[in-house]
Design an enzyme around this catalytic site. Sequence first.
Site, PDB file in Angstrom:
ATOM      1  CG  ASP A 142     -16.139  67.902 -67.364  1.00 37.53           C
ATOM      2  OD1 ASP A 142     -15.937  67.103 -68.176  1.00 37.53           O
ATOM      3  OD2 ASP A 142     -15.228  68.567 -66.777  1.00 37.53           O
ATOM      4  CD  GLU A 162      -2.880  84.010 -82.200  1.00 34.45           C
ATOM      5  OE1 GLU A 162      -2.418  83.640 -83.092  1.00 34.45           O
ATOM      6  OE2 GLU A 162      -2.140  84.413 -80.971  1.00 34.45           O
ATOM      7  CB  THR A 193     -10.525  65.795 -72.342  1.00 37.95           C
ATOM      8  OG1 THR A 193     -11.243  64.520 -71.874  1.00 37.95           O
ATOM      9  CG2 THR A 193     -10.149  66.581 -70.996  1.00 37.95           C
ATOM     10  CE  LYS A 214      -9.746  62.297 -68.744  1.00 40.24           C
ATOM     11  NZ  LYS A 214     -10.108  64.037 -68.891  1.00 40.24           N
ATOM     12  CE1 TYR A 245       0.752  81.404 -81.686  1.00 37.12           C
ATOM     13  CE2 TYR A 245       2.804  81.572 -82.438  1.00 37.12           C
ATOM     14  CZ  TYR A 245       1.904  81.420 -81.413  1.00 37.12           C
ATOM     15  OH  TYR A 245       2.401  81.320 -80.384  1.00 37.12           O
ATOM     16  NE  ARG A 255      -3.595  64.266 -72.229  1.00 38.28           N
ATOM     17  CZ  ARG A 255      -2.905  63.774 -71.069  1.00 38.28           C
ATOM     18  NH1 ARG A 255      -2.326  62.519 -71.271  1.00 38.28           N
ATOM     19  NH2 ARG A 255      -2.926  64.336 -69.851  1.00 38.28           N
TER      20      ARG A 255
HETATM   21  N1  DSN Z   1      -6.828  63.730 -64.686  1.00 43.34           N
HETATM   22  C1  DSN Z   1      -8.036  63.424 -65.042  1.00 43.34           C
HETATM   23  C2  DSN Z   1      -8.514  62.088 -64.370  1.00 43.34           C
HETATM   24  O1  DSN Z   1      -7.526  61.138 -64.315  1.00 43.34           O
HETATM   25  O2  DSN Z   1      -9.614  61.784 -64.357  1.00 43.34           O
HETATM   26  C3  DSN Z   1      -9.328  64.443 -64.804  1.00 43.34           C
HETATM   27  O3  DSN Z   1      -8.910  65.598 -65.383  1.00 43.34           O
END
Ligand code: DSN
Length: 425
Positions: free
Chosen positions: A208, A55, A234, A237, A53, A243
């Site tokens: 974003d 914080e 994120t 991707k 932990y 993640r």
């Molecule tokens: N779930 C993601 C996507 O597939 O684009 C977006 O958050």
Amino acid sequence: MAERNLNQADPEIAKLIDEENVREHETMRLIASENYASRAVMEATGSCLTNKYSEGYAKRRYYEGQQVIDQVEELAITRLKKLFGATAAAGGEDDLHVNVQPYSGSPANLAVYLAFLQPGDVVMGLGLPAGGHLTHGHTVSITGKYFKSIPYGVRREDHRIDMDEVRKLAKEHRPKLLWAGTTAYPRTLDFEAFRSIADEVGAILAADIAHIAGLVAAGAHPSPIGIADVVTSTTHKTFRGPRGGMIFCKKAHAAAIDKAVFPGLQGGPHNHTTAAIAVAAREALEPSFKDYAHKVVENATILAAALVYHGFSVTTGGTDNHLMLLDLTNKGIAGKPAAQALDRAGIVANYNAVPFDPRKPFDPSGLRIGTPAVTSRGMGVPEMERLAAWIERVIANIGNEAEIAAVAAEVKTLCAKFPAPGLRI
Ligand code: DSN
């Protein structure tokens, strides 16, 4: 008592993980938001850092024992600054603050609202039906319930974002927050144009880049760093990490963003994820990552052209990034049964609304297809051409399960030649 491994401790879950490993190996992953994290990223994710932990932020924690964790978090931040600072508009690299604690993209976006808005304030983002994200003000999201959302769209003629409409709506509704970001939009975003509109109405500009972070890092898509006030993403991707989430902002906003993430929205950061983000950033700093990101775009361009050749209607006529959107109306089938048939053939994509879709979101007209994961496997032009031919064959043979099984067998044979990063085979 000797410690048991997963197989001994929980054979049911071990078996399911093995099955997923096989599924990921034997099928073509075309979901535009998915990828394969490297073994190194997965090792960090599965490490003892999950036990701790912490914080707070480095050297300002609420728990003792942070000798290692502080270094992990600082290393992740340093590498991300180097990577994304290099993509920044002039001077942007010196004015860069990074927060690596958001649990994923949606919490990162919520932190932007908490940092800059009051409930009821106006927010503008690309509408979900036009390719935007839930958290950019969609009605079913907290961001559309607690804030006044004014979505902008795409032009009916070419399905591209209409910057004149964005400006007109912004002048009329004076948003406090303007989002430039997408989840199902195949074209380059003009961050400079968004900046000038935000300046005209005094809005915070948030980009974003969840889908395109890897492309931005590699120079395969223009960067909003140094242009937008805040950039969220994120990490799993096109960036190919674990993640997770990350936020970049100008230094003037650092305190507001950090406070919004913790203690505003979250408790302890997921340190194992932070370490894995640091690993992914290190991988993305390698020259091979630049090649990878450019190949993602090249593969998408070729796949889109090959699908057009096979008679598919590709929205906007093609793509500038890692994804494309097919409108299946001319093929006489909806997106959902098409995605399900393709899945049975080992080609995994998702059904998706297309702009001005007359069908319902749970049964829309389109398919979204992306090339980040197949490119991670080393697939290139010949495989994209084969893939387009398979997609056409499956769609033309819906209901003919023998033909679909024949495609699945061919897909499996091809996949065996392209081992995916991180999988055990
Ligand atoms: N779930 C993601 C996507 O597939 O684009 C977006 O958050």
